[in-house]
Design an enzyme around this catalytic site. Structure first.
Site, PDB file in Angstrom:
ATOM      1  N   SER A 279       0.858  -1.185   0.000  1.00  0.00           N
ATOM      2  CA  SER A 279       0.000   0.000   0.000  1.00  0.00           C
ATOM      3  C   SER A 279       0.890   1.230   0.000  1.00  0.00           C
ATOM      4  O   SER A 279       1.781   1.349   0.845  1.00  0.00           O
ATOM      5  CB  SER A 279      -0.921   0.024   1.218  1.00  0.00           C
ATOM      6  OG  SER A 279      -1.527   1.299   1.360  1.00  0.00           O
TER       7      SER A 279
ATOM      8  N   SER B 105      -0.041   4.570   0.449  1.00  0.00           N
ATOM      9  CA  SER B 105      -0.332   5.483   1.555  1.00  0.00           C
ATOM     10  C   SER B 105       0.106   4.894   2.883  1.00  0.00           C
ATOM     11  O   SER B 105       0.648   5.602   3.747  1.00  0.00           O
ATOM     12  CB  SER B 105      -1.822   5.821   1.576  1.00  0.00           C
ATOM     13  OG  SER B 105      -2.609   4.653   1.558  1.00  0.00           O
TER      14      SER B 105
ATOM     15  N   ASP C 151     -11.147   6.198  -0.562  1.00  0.00           N
ATOM     16  CA  ASP C 151      -9.860   6.523   0.047  1.00  0.00           C
ATOM     17  C   ASP C 151      -9.700   8.035   0.128  1.00  0.00           C
ATOM     18  O   ASP C 151     -10.008   8.765  -0.805  1.00  0.00           O
ATOM     19  CB  ASP C 151      -8.725   5.922  -0.784  1.00  0.00           C
ATOM     20  CG  ASP C 151      -7.426   5.811  -0.004  1.00  0.00           C
ATOM     21  OD1 ASP C 151      -7.298   6.479   1.039  1.00  0.00           O
ATOM     22  OD2 ASP C 151      -6.544   5.055  -0.446  1.00  0.00           O
TER      23      ASP C 151
ATOM     24  N   GLY D 275      -1.505   5.181  -3.484  1.00  0.00           N
ATOM     25  CA  GLY D 275      -0.238   4.985  -4.180  1.00  0.00           C
ATOM     26  C   GLY D 275      -0.232   3.791  -5.103  1.00  0.00           C
ATOM     27  O   GLY D 275       0.369   3.826  -6.186  1.00  0.00           O
ATOM     28  N   THR D 276      -0.906   2.698  -4.698  1.00  0.00           N
ATOM     29  CA  THR D 276      -0.954   1.529  -5.576  1.00  0.00           C
ATOM     30  C   THR D 276      -1.827   1.808  -6.795  1.00  0.00           C
ATOM     31  O   THR D 276      -1.560   1.297  -7.887  1.00  0.00           O
ATOM     32  CB  THR D 276      -1.463   0.299  -4.815  1.00  0.00           C
ATOM     33  OG1 THR D 276      -2.654   0.639  -4.085  1.00  0.00           O
ATOM     34  CG2 THR D 276      -0.412  -0.212  -3.843  1.00  0.00           C
TER      35      THR D 276
END
Length: 298
Positions: free
Chosen positions: A46, A48, A208, A213-214
């Site tokens: 992940s 974040s 979210d 980030g992913t």
């Protein structure tokens, strides 16, 4: 000894909590390792959460900080990630994470969704698995007022994509499902390269607060596959609350013969509280519980 790091809680969140459990690393190259615990999954990576973990490790003094820049290696469930942190006056001011290899899986696939009809979607992996839909074609501007509808529809699209398309990671056969729906905004050109808006629906029903980030890594992989990004190009994503992650393709690689990219994503996290949690041997619900008010009928 292990620690838990939590984000997305009061006063900045909702009913869901995302927990990062710090554990001793297995790989001797890593300074720390962590297990990512989200409402429905324990994913391989992940973006974040890795930014949050690095921030707490450095700001909390668990890993020595070197100014103006600290380099460290973290072990995510999916593999090693390399972190570069810009530091000043005892604080990590920006975290750069070199993510796991990311790749496009299916481009221009079709999915039937009740109430919407046939959608054209992409699927991709950016450290986690995504079904990607075009937000403008569904009438979304990707703003905060749309969060409830995005969360509900995103879960429906994810479920339909899992039933009709599925997912296959060539190096991780246990990861055989799509985790999230990315509502992808239009591409624009800015001072630092491409820019876009984004909203990621997380099961069982939230959006979210970060650009994810992913998701940014997965979209860069798709754009590279389509010839819209190249090695060295940048993409900045903006969430429904206006938070921003920057991404860059830093290398090209392969995953079992599939074309892939090595993405670097960057952002910033803040420590908003310190909390202590512990198991009690007399607790009658040590495994927790799920109720339909949050998780829906199961």
């Amino acid at each position: 000894m292990s620690y838990t790091i939590k984000w997305d809680t009061i006063p900045r969140g909702g009913v869901f909590r995302h927990v990062n459990l710090l554990v001793p690393p297995k790989n001797p190259e890593a300074q720390a390792a962590w297990i990512i615990m989200e409402p429905e999954d324990t994913p391989p990576m992940s973006g974040s959460n890795s930014i949050c973990v690095a921030t707490v490790l450095l700001d909390g003094g668990l890993v020595p900080m070197h100014e103006p820049e600290t380099h460290l290696v973290l072990e995510a469930p999916g593999g090693l990630v390399r972190v570069r942190a810009e530091c000043r006056d005892g604080k990590a001011e920006r975290i750069f994470v070199r993510n796991l290899p990311s790749f496009a899986s299916q481009l221009d696939a079709t999915v039937e969704v009740d109430g919407l009809g046939t959608l054209t979607v992409d699927t991709a992996y950016g450290g986690d698995s995504f079904v990607i839909v075009d937000a403008p074609s569904l009438g979304f501007d990707l703003v905060a007022d749309e969060a409830h509808q995005l969360a509900k529809l995103g879960a429906e699209i994810t479920n339909a994509a899992n039933e009709q398309l599925g997912f296959h990671h060539p190096e991780n056969p246990d990861w055989s499902h799509i985790s999230f729906c990315l509502f992808a905004g239009p591409l624009e050109y800015g001072a630092d390269g491409l820019e876009t808006s984004a909203a990621v629906a997380i099961q069982p029903g939230k959006v979210d607060r970060s650009p994810t980030g992913t998701a940014l890594s997965a979209r860069m992989a798709v754009l590279r596959e389509r010839g819209l990004m190249n090695n060295g190009d940048r993409l900045t994503a903006r969430s429904v609350i206006g938070s921003r992650f920057s991404g860059q393709i830093v290398a090209e690689t392969q995953v079992c013969g599939l074309p892939a990219i090595v993405p670097e994503i960057s952002g910033r996290g803040w420590i908003t509280g310190i909390h202590q949690h512990m198991p009690d041997p007399s607790d009658p619900w040590p495994q927790g519980y799920r109720l339909a008010d949050t998780w829906g009928a199961r």
